[in-house]
Design a protein around this motif. Sequence first.
Motif, mmCIF file in Angstrom:
data_model
loop_
_atom_site.group_PDB
_atom_site.id
_atom_site.type_symbol
_atom_site.label_atom_id
_atom_site.label_comp_id
_atom_site.label_asym_id
_atom_site.label_seq_id
_atom_site.Cartn_x
_atom_site.Cartn_y
_atom_site.Cartn_z
ATOM 1 N N GLU A 26 -73.225 11.175 13.685
ATOM 2 C CA GLU A 26 -74.228 12.177 13.338
ATOM 3 C C GLU A 26 -73.987 13.515 14.032
ATOM 4 O O GLU A 26 -74.923 14.182 14.490
ATOM 5 N N GLU A 27 -72.722 13.900 14.102
ATOM 6 C CA GLU A 27 -72.352 15.215 14.626
ATOM 7 C C GLU A 27 -72.407 16.210 13.468
ATOM 8 O O GLU A 27 -71.396 16.565 12.863
ATOM 9 N N LYS A 28 -73.603 16.673 13.164
ATOM 10 C CA LYS A 28 -73.822 17.451 11.958
ATOM 11 C C LYS A 28 -73.034 18.752 11.922
ATOM 12 O O LYS A 28 -72.565 19.169 10.847
ATOM 13 N N THR A 29 -72.876 19.406 13.051
ATOM 14 C CA THR A 29 -72.120 20.664 13.071
ATOM 15 C C THR A 29 -70.670 20.419 12.666
ATOM 16 O O THR A 29 -70.105 21.156 11.853
ATOM 17 N N LEU A 30 -70.073 19.365 13.227
ATOM 18 C CA LEU A 30 -68.688 19.039 12.879
ATOM 19 C C LEU A 30 -68.580 18.576 11.425
ATOM 20 O O LEU A 30 -67.610 18.901 10.731
ATOM 21 N N VAL A 31 -69.580 17.808 10.972
ATOM 22 C CA VAL A 31 -69.569 17.327 9.591
ATOM 23 C C VAL A 31 -69.577 18.500 8.623
ATOM 24 O O VAL A 31 -68.768 18.565 7.685
ATOM 25 N N LYS A 32 -70.475 19.438 8.854
ATOM 26 C CA LYS A 32 -70.601 20.575 7.941
ATOM 27 C C LYS A 32 -69.353 21.450 7.955
ATOM 28 O O LYS A 32 -68.943 21.984 6.922
ATOM 29 N N GLU A 33 -68.733 21.589 9.128
ATOM 30 C CA GLU A 33 -67.494 22.362 9.216
ATOM 31 C C GLU A 33 -66.381 21.663 8.434
ATOM 32 O O GLU A 33 -65.619 22.301 7.698
ATOM 33 N N ALA A 34 -66.295 20.341 8.585
ATOM 34 C CA ALA A 34 -65.255 19.584 7.873
ATOM 35 C C ALA A 34 -65.464 19.644 6.365
ATOM 36 O O ALA A 34 -64.505 19.780 5.600
ATOM 37 N N ILE A 35 -66.717 19.556 5.931
ATOM 38 C CA ILE A 35 -67.000 19.635 4.496
ATOM 39 C C ILE A 35 -66.664 21.016 3.954
ATOM 40 O O ILE A 35 -66.066 21.163 2.884
ATOM 41 N N GLN A 36 -67.036 22.039 4.718
ATOM 42 C CA GLN A 36 -66.764 23.409 4.283
ATOM 43 C C GLN A 36 -65.262 23.645 4.130
ATOM 44 O O GLN A 36 -64.810 24.292 3.179
ATOM 45 N N ARG A 37 -64.481 23.104 5.043
ATOM 46 C CA ARG A 37 -63.028 23.297 4.995
ATOM 47 C C ARG A 37 -62.353 22.330 4.018
ATOM 48 O O ARG A 37 -61.138 22.397 3.823
ATOM 49 N N SER A 38 -63.153 21.449 3.404
ATOM 50 C CA SER A 38 -62.606 20.489 2.432
ATOM 51 C C SER A 38 -63.242 20.671 1.065
ATOM 52 O O SER A 38 -63.179 19.759 0.237
ATOM 53 N N TYR A 39 -63.842 21.821 0.814
ATOM 54 C CA TYR A 39 -64.525 22.052 -0.451
ATOM 55 C C TYR A 39 -63.554 21.859 -1.618
ATOM 56 O O TYR A 39 -62.489 22.460 -1.665
ATOM 57 N N ARG A 40 -63.930 20.960 -2.534
ATOM 58 C CA ARG A 40 -63.127 20.611 -3.711
ATOM 59 C C ARG A 40 -61.787 19.953 -3.364
ATOM 60 O O ARG A 40 -60.928 19.818 -4.228
ATOM 61 N N ASP A 41 -61.639 19.547 -2.121
ATOM 62 C CA ASP A 41 -60.458 18.757 -1.747
ATOM 63 C C ASP A 41 -60.810 17.296 -2.009
ATOM 64 O O ASP A 41 -61.176 16.546 -1.107
ATOM 65 N N HIS A 42 -60.706 16.885 -3.272
ATOM 66 C CA HIS A 42 -61.165 15.559 -3.678
ATOM 67 C C HIS A 42 -60.401 14.444 -2.983
ATOM 68 O O HIS A 42 -60.953 13.379 -2.704
ATOM 69 N N PHE A 43 -59.143 14.672 -2.696
ATOM 70 C CA PHE A 43 -58.346 13.643 -2.029
ATOM 71 C C PHE A 43 -58.938 13.309 -0.660
ATOM 72 O O PHE A 43 -59.084 12.136 -0.306
ATOM 73 N N TYR A 44 -59.299 14.323 0.102
ATOM 74 C CA TYR A 44 -59.830 14.076 1.449
ATOM 75 C C TYR A 44 -61.290 13.618 1.395
ATOM 76 O O TYR A 44 -61.672 12.666 2.074
ATOM 77 N N LEU A 45 -62.115 14.272 0.588
ATOM 78 C CA LEU A 45 -63.535 13.940 0.539
ATOM 79 C C LEU A 45 -63.769 12.500 0.079
ATOM 80 O O LEU A 45 -64.720 11.850 0.500
ATOM 81 N N ASN A 46 -62.890 12.005 -0.788
ATOM 82 C CA ASN A 46 -63.066 10.662 -1.349
ATOM 83 C C ASN A 46 -62.203 9.603 -0.664
ATOM 84 O O ASN A 46 -62.090 8.482 -1.175
ATOM 85 N N LYS A 47 -61.610 9.965 0.450
ATOM 86 C CA LYS A 47 -60.768 9.005 1.154
ATOM 87 C C LYS A 47 -61.613 7.836 1.647
ATOM 88 O O LYS A 47 -62.712 8.013 2.157
ATOM 89 N N GLN A 48 -61.104 6.616 1.490
ATOM 90 C CA GLN A 48 -61.840 5.414 1.854
ATOM 91 C C GLN A 48 -61.265 4.772 3.112
ATOM 92 O O GLN A 48 -60.051 4.773 3.325
#
Length: 315
Positions: free
Chosen positions: A88-110
Amino acid sequence: MSVPFHDYQGNMMEGEARDLRKDKLLQDDRIDSGLDSLKEEEYTAIITDLSNMRMEGPPDTSNYEPEPWKKEVNEDGDTFLHLAIIHEEKTLVKEAIQRSYRDHFYLNKQNNLHQTALHLAVITEQQDISQSLLQAGCDPEIQDFCGNTALHIACKQGSLRGVGVIFQYCEKQLPALLQSVNYDGHTCLHLASIHGYLAIVENLINKGADINAQEPCNGRTVLHMAVDLQNYDLMKLLLKHGADVNRVTYQGYSPCQLTWGRNNMLIQQQLVEVTHKNLQYLPESEEEDSSDSEYEYNDDELMYDDCIIGGRPLH
């Protein structure tokens, strides 16, 4: 691939070249400010820039090379984004999401349990993160090692807000999500019904979930489940929304027939009133045998204590 302007010029037929020169003179007249006309090299530069800007098909991702931090995974297969959500490190989560916008390979990694970041956001009840992931391009239809989508998990946990976020940001995928079954053969409606989350059950039905969907293993609908669970309120809700009281299991039993041998007489009375006569009672040879109404749920679901082996009940 766009063609450079000078190559395009060199390959033209002579007649086409004359037409181009004529068009160019006309265009020079239109864009002439009266102070100075565009120089030939400036005009060529503009055309070249426009040619290079032209998009022809989707960008080439064959040479996709992720940033170094996106390659890091631990022994459980969790990425940096997975771990940030878990802790629940929200600041890091939001930064990672922002830098992965539309990077489907990374966002959907299992990870090793086939969980995406969205699965973990739903499990940890972080609806704001779920929203950000869906907006960034996370796929809500991906299933984990149990075959559960993120919506399955939200329904199983009784997370009304979690369900609401997925409804809001997955409008196009919603029909597929409502039809999706996990590896136990359960839809989201089945799971919400099994666990008695009536508000979620009603929301799912209102969004188009098939109220008469049958489990592939035995053909039970959620109305059959309501009888098994002896959940009167669930049964009333399902009848209110038009559940088919005459739908039978693969062995031919209606919900009403499964009430015999059960304790809740209200459920039986309600179903007898609305069920076809030939589906109200068990066949004479089975009046004392309601074994078909026994259902083995897995460890995460309801377990019954009315099993009989060798004529003796198990406790």
